[in-house]
Design a protein around this motif. Sequence first.
Motif, PDB file in Angstrom:
ATOM      1  N   THR A  97       1.525 -14.888  16.329  1.00  0.00           N
ATOM      2  CA  THR A  97       0.771 -16.052  15.852  1.00  0.00           C
ATOM      3  C   THR A  97       0.922 -16.314  14.360  1.00  0.00           C
ATOM      4  OG1 THR A  97      -1.239 -14.851  15.230  1.00  0.00           O
ATOM      5  CG2 THR A  97      -1.012 -15.434  17.563  1.00  0.00           C
ATOM      6  N   GLY A  98       1.450 -15.382  13.592  1.00  0.00           N
ATOM      7  CA  GLY A  98       1.500 -15.529  12.147  1.00  0.00           C
ATOM      8  C   GLY A  98       0.172 -15.257  11.456  1.00  0.00           C
ATOM      9  N   ILE A  99      -0.844 -14.851  12.212  1.00  0.00           N
ATOM     10  CA  ILE A  99      -2.184 -14.678  11.656  1.00  0.00           C
ATOM     11  C   ILE A  99      -2.370 -13.247  11.133  1.00  0.00           C
ATOM     12  CG2 ILE A  99      -4.658 -14.586  12.262  1.00  0.00           C
ATOM     13  CD1 ILE A  99      -4.124 -16.823  14.293  1.00  0.00           C
ATOM     14  N   THR A 100      -3.022 -13.149   9.964  1.00  0.00           N
ATOM     15  CA  THR A 100      -3.521 -11.858   9.480  1.00  0.00           C
ATOM     16  C   THR A 100      -5.041 -11.948   9.415  1.00  0.00           C
ATOM     17  OG1 THR A 100      -3.241 -12.571   7.193  1.00  0.00           O
ATOM     18  CG2 THR A 100      -1.448 -11.291   8.160  1.00  0.00           C
ATOM     19  N   ALA A 101      -5.710 -10.772   9.451  1.00  0.00           N
ATOM     20  CA  ALA A 101      -7.175 -10.739   9.524  1.00  0.00           C
ATOM     21  C   ALA A 101      -7.727  -9.755   8.505  1.00  0.00           C
ATOM     22  CB  ALA A 101      -7.616 -10.329  10.930  1.00  0.00           C
ATOM     23  N   GLU A 102      -8.914 -10.087   7.975  1.00  0.00           N
ATOM     24  CA  GLU A 102      -9.563  -9.194   7.008  1.00  0.00           C
ATOM     25  C   GLU A 102     -10.236  -8.009   7.675  1.00  0.00           C
ATOM     26  OE1 GLU A 102     -12.343 -11.249   4.423  1.00  0.00           O
ATOM     27  OE2 GLU A 102     -10.763 -12.695   3.946  1.00  0.00           O
ATOM     28  N   ASP A 133       3.006 -19.142   8.675  1.00  0.00           N
ATOM     29  CA  ASP A 133       4.071 -19.480   9.623  1.00  0.00           C
ATOM     30  C   ASP A 133       4.309 -18.343  10.605  1.00  0.00           C
ATOM     31  OD1 ASP A 133       4.398 -21.897   8.458  1.00  0.00           O
ATOM     32  OD2 ASP A 133       6.108 -21.308   7.218  1.00  0.00           O
ATOM     33  N   VAL A 134       4.659 -18.713  11.821  1.00  0.00           N
ATOM     34  CA  VAL A 134       4.963 -17.716  12.847  1.00  0.00           C
ATOM     35  C   VAL A 134       6.367 -17.179  12.577  1.00  0.00           C
ATOM     36  CG1 VAL A 134       5.212 -17.307  15.313  1.00  0.00           C
ATOM     37  CG2 VAL A 134       3.539 -18.974  14.470  1.00  0.00           C
ATOM     38  N   PRO A 135       6.507 -15.838  12.554  1.00  0.00           N
ATOM     39  CA  PRO A 135       7.851 -15.282  12.351  1.00  0.00           C
ATOM     40  C   PRO A 135       8.764 -15.650  13.515  1.00  0.00           C
ATOM     41  CG  PRO A 135       6.143 -13.545  12.332  1.00  0.00           C
ATOM     42  CD  PRO A 135       5.489 -14.813  12.771  1.00  0.00           C
TER      43      PRO A 135
END
Lengths: 182, 182
Positions: A97-102, A133-135
Amino acid sequence: MRSDNPWKIIRSKTVYQNPWILVREDEVMRPNGEPGIYGVVESSDSVMICAMNNRRELYLIRSFSYPAQAWRWELPGGGNDGDDATTAAQRELREETGITAETWTQLGDIRVCDGLMTERTKIMLAEGLTLSDVPEADDNDLISDRRFASLDEIYQMVQSGEIDEGQSLTALYLVERYLRQN
Amino acid sequence: MRSDNPWKIIRSKTVYQNPWILVREDEVMRPNGEPGIYGVVESSDSVMICAMNNRRELYLIRSFSYPAQAWRWELPGGGNDGDDATTAAQRELREETGITAETWTQLGDIRVCDGLMTERTKIMLAEGLTLSDVPEADDNDLISDRRFASLDEIYQMVQSGEIDEGQSLTALYLVERYLRQN
């Protein structure tokens, strides 16, 4: 092995193996005292991810299920590949998804298929999301669509049959219960 | 096979089979154009049963999971053995708990393990319950304990790890959502 085990394992043999699963056939003495066999599928543990934004929407992906031979909506997730659950969940979420989370919270540690498999899935809640962006996907993680949806909209997709993936529903039970308390 | 299938199946072979599962290895052309294999576990479809009394408590059983080698609490359920879901659910509930039900409602039709298996489970709600003696168990259905529990108590058992069976959690998501609307 527990002493209250009603089955007695005489011997085990591997009957099939590939890089992802091992199938074992045990020769057993059944609880009724009769000889028999039991086939067990071993696969490495996995993670499912509830990536939740501040509107309490979850991120869905539409990926191709090889066993079902169909494109299906589900939550992100995948195999641990030897990593701990948080590391695996961070990697799978970023790759799909390209998402990072805290913040990461483990909501549960679940057996996928009680009667046949040894695999366990950890359900991980990801909050404090940053979208980027999604890798470039590797071909195991082909995804045709991705978006946030509210918990009510997700249930509508379950009712209509658009979502029918068991581990996603397990995660939805855990996240809905968690949100009632937090 | 759908035309938007990114995988091409060259040929399939059965690599293991017992009376309960068949393991198939497909020789494939992967989405990236490279040759490869995909192993799929086929097993017959199954049912999970939410047997709910008029206090909205569900009936739990404590049975032995052979793959986990442990006694675990879960909802009743089992394989269809060629029957339709309602017939199978009626039989499994009667055999495992002695309970019969006036009304049956299908809450969902779920894929058990998205990446590896073809098995589907139908989640069935049983209401209007009549309890009677539990029949003599066959040895696949060994049960050490059985009782009703409220949905909140069941969630406490999930949080404590007493319940960790994925298809039960899938059923709990569906029944809790259903009860919000009905």
